[in-house]
Motif scaffolding. Structure first.
Motif, short mmCIF file in Angstrom:
data_model
loop_
_atom_site.label_atom_id
_atom_site.label_comp_id
_atom_site.label_asym_id
_atom_site.label_seq_id
_atom_site.Cartn_x
_atom_site.Cartn_y
_atom_site.Cartn_z
N ASN A 189 0.82 -1.21 0.00
CA ASN A 189 0.00 0.00 0.00
C ASN A 189 0.86 1.26 0.00
O ASN A 189 0.54 2.22 -0.70
N ALA A 190 1.94 1.23 0.78
CA ALA A 190 2.83 2.40 0.81
C ALA A 190 3.47 2.63 -0.55
O ALA A 190 3.56 3.77 -1.03
N ASP A 191 3.90 1.56 -1.21
CA ASP A 191 4.52 1.68 -2.53
C ASP A 191 3.54 2.24 -3.56
O ASP A 191 3.94 2.92 -4.51
N ALA A 192 2.23 1.95 -3.35
CA ALA A 192 1.21 2.44 -4.29
C ALA A 192 0.82 3.88 -4.00
O ALA A 192 0.08 4.49 -4.79
N GLY A 193 1.27 4.42 -2.88
CA GLY A 193 0.96 5.81 -2.55
C GLY A 193 -0.43 6.03 -2.01
O GLY A 193 -0.95 7.15 -2.08
N VAL A 194 -1.06 4.98 -1.44
CA VAL A 194 -2.39 5.16 -0.87
C VAL A 194 -2.27 5.24 0.66
O VAL A 194 -1.22 4.96 1.23
N ASP A 195 -3.35 5.65 1.29
CA ASP A 195 -3.36 5.81 2.73
C ASP A 195 -3.04 4.47 3.41
O ASP A 195 -3.58 3.42 3.04
N THR A 196 -2.17 4.51 4.41
CA THR A 196 -1.73 3.28 5.07
C THR A 196 -2.20 3.18 6.52
O THR A 196 -1.74 2.32 7.26
N ALA A 197 -3.14 4.04 6.95
CA ALA A 197 -3.55 4.03 8.35
C ALA A 197 -4.11 2.67 8.77
O ALA A 197 -3.78 2.15 9.85
N LEU A 198 -4.95 2.06 7.93
CA LEU A 198 -5.57 0.79 8.29
C LEU A 198 -4.55 -0.35 8.31
O LEU A 198 -4.44 -1.07 9.31
N PRO A 199 -3.77 -0.58 7.24
CA PRO A 199 -2.79 -1.66 7.32
C PRO A 199 -1.72 -1.42 8.38
O PRO A 199 -1.20 -2.38 8.98
N ALA A 200 -1.40 -0.16 8.66
CA ALA A 200 -0.42 0.13 9.72
C ALA A 200 -0.98 -0.26 11.08
O ALA A 200 -0.25 -0.76 11.95
N ALA A 201 -2.29 -0.05 11.29
CA ALA A 201 -2.91 -0.45 12.55
C ALA A 201 -2.87 -1.96 12.72
O ALA A 201 -2.66 -2.48 13.82
N VAL A 202 -3.05 -2.69 11.61
CA VAL A 202 -2.97 -4.15 11.67
C VAL A 202 -1.56 -4.59 12.03
O VAL A 202 -1.36 -5.48 12.88
N VAL A 203 -0.57 -3.99 11.39
CA VAL A 203 0.82 -4.32 11.69
C VAL A 203 1.13 -4.04 13.16
O VAL A 203 1.80 -4.84 13.85
N ASP A 204 0.64 -2.92 13.67
CA ASP A 204 0.89 -2.58 15.07
C ASP A 204 0.31 -3.64 16.00
O ASP A 204 0.96 -4.03 17.00
N LEU A 205 -0.86 -4.14 15.68
CA LEU A 205 -1.47 -5.17 16.51
C LEU A 205 -0.65 -6.46 16.48
O LEU A 205 -0.42 -7.10 17.52
N PHE A 206 -0.18 -6.84 15.30
CA PHE A 206 0.67 -8.03 15.20
C PHE A 206 1.96 -7.83 15.99
O PHE A 206 2.44 -8.76 16.65
N ARG A 207 2.54 -6.65 15.91
CA ARG A 207 3.78 -6.38 16.65
C ARG A 207 3.54 -6.49 18.15
O ARG A 207 4.41 -6.98 18.89
N ARG A 208 2.41 -6.02 18.62
CA ARG A 208 2.09 -6.15 20.04
C ARG A 208 1.98 -7.62 20.43
O ARG A 208 2.41 -8.02 21.53
N GLY A 209 1.42 -8.43 19.55
CA GLY A 209 1.35 -9.86 19.83
C GLY A 209 2.73 -10.49 19.90
O GLY A 209 2.99 -11.34 20.75
N MET A 210 3.60 -10.08 18.99
CA MET A 210 4.97 -10.60 19.00
C MET A 210 5.67 -10.19 20.29
O MET A 210 6.35 -11.00 20.93
N ALA A 211 5.49 -8.93 20.70
CA ALA A 211 6.15 -8.42 21.91
C ALA A 211 5.62 -9.13 23.15
O ALA A 211 6.33 -9.24 24.16
N ALA A 212 4.38 -9.63 23.08
CA ALA A 212 3.80 -10.34 24.22
C ALA A 212 4.23 -11.80 24.27
O ALA A 212 3.78 -12.55 25.13
N GLY A 213 5.09 -12.22 23.33
CA GLY A 213 5.63 -13.57 23.37
C GLY A 213 4.86 -14.60 22.59
O GLY A 213 5.02 -15.80 22.80
N HIS A 214 4.04 -14.17 21.61
CA HIS A 214 3.20 -15.10 20.86
C HIS A 214 3.75 -15.44 19.48
O HIS A 214 3.01 -15.95 18.63
N ALA A 215 5.03 -15.20 19.23
CA ALA A 215 5.58 -15.40 17.89
C ALA A 215 5.33 -16.80 17.35
O ALA A 215 5.02 -16.97 16.16
N THR A 216 5.46 -17.81 18.19
CA THR A 216 5.29 -19.19 17.72
C THR A 216 3.88 -19.72 17.95
O THR A 216 3.59 -20.87 17.65
N ASP A 217 2.99 -18.88 18.47
CA ASP A 217 1.59 -19.26 18.65
C ASP A 217 0.80 -18.95 17.38
O ASP A 217 1.26 -18.22 16.50
N SER A 218 -0.39 -19.47 17.32
CA SER A 218 -1.31 -19.10 16.25
C SER A 218 -1.62 -17.61 16.33
O SER A 218 -1.61 -17.02 17.42
#
Length: 231
Positions: A189-218
């Motif tokens: 989305n960033a490469d296409a030059g469109v708004d990235t607020a929604l996909p960035a929010a999704v990435v942030d949620l995944f990062r929080r899951g990783m930081a909470a120790g769930h990397a190898t969990d579903s």
């Protein structure tokens, strides 16, 4: 059996019902507002203080669906009041379901549904924006969008039992794998030059899951992350 179809405590109906409160004793009020569960419970307490009872309704169709046999409404509140007036309620929407005595339950189910609707439609708007930036139209991607949306029911069914059992084992998928995927979506989305607020929010949620120790969990482990306030 009067109804008040706007937000409790936030519309002219509040003043109307307050002025009419002496006549409410023994009445059944049907709350068809888009209230939160707590607002619906407050409405039920207000009615009870005046000798009335409230049925909360969560209408699952837009106004154009009123009176249609395929339309539906969730109700909660006193079962006897629901049973007495069911025929009239089914004139509003062809199908009705009673979900217990808690006046907030119908409002909760309604908010769950509309929450899924808004976030799902935002995902579709994001897809269209990305498609347009790459020379495609909404019509071009509709078959693919339909296939993706229709596949979700299978995922819901697969994960429901596991989530209810607290089973987030990484035997089928892993959050770390999903992390790579959502980062690819963000970069596309960033490469296409469109708004990235929604996909960035999704990435942030995944990062929080990783930081909470769930990397190898579903990635279903994000349910647990989302069950707590963001820090």
């Amino acid at each position: 059996m009067p109804t008040y179809p706007c937000r409790w405590r936030r519309c002219a109906a509040t003043a109307y019902w307050e002025s009419a409160s002496p006549a409410l004793a023994g009445r059944v009020l049907v709350n068809l507002t888009s209230a939160t569960p707590e607002e619906a419970r407050a409405g039920a307490r207000w009615a009870a203080e005046r000798g009335a009872v409230q049925l909360t309704g969560g209408v699952n169709v837009p106004p154009s669906g009123t009176g249609q046999p395929e339309s539906s409404t969730f109700y909660s509140g006193p079962r006897d009041a629901y049973d007495r007036h069911r025929a009239l309620l089914e004139a509003l929407t062809g199908r009705t379901e009673h979900h217990g005595e808690d006046p907030g339950r119908a409002a909760l189910l309604y908010q769950i549904g509309v929450g899924m609707f808004w976030t799902s439609m935002l995902g579709y708007w994001q897809a269209i924006a990305l498609a347009r930036a790459n020379g495609l139209t909404a019509a071009d991607i509709l078959p693919h969008a339909d296939d993706t949306a229709n596949s979700l029911a299978r995922f819901f069914a697969f994960y429901t039992g596991r989530v209810d059992a607290g089973d987030h084992g990484g035997d089928v998928d892993r959050l770390a794998m999903g992390m790579a995927s959502v980062e690819h979506v963000l970069r596309t989305n960033a490469d296409a030059g469109v708004d990235t607020a929604l996909p960035a929010a999704v990435v942030d949620l995944f990062r929080r899951g990783m930081a909470a120790g769930h990397a190898t969990d579903s990635f279903s482990a994000l349910v647990e992350v989302m069950g707590e306030p963001a820090r």
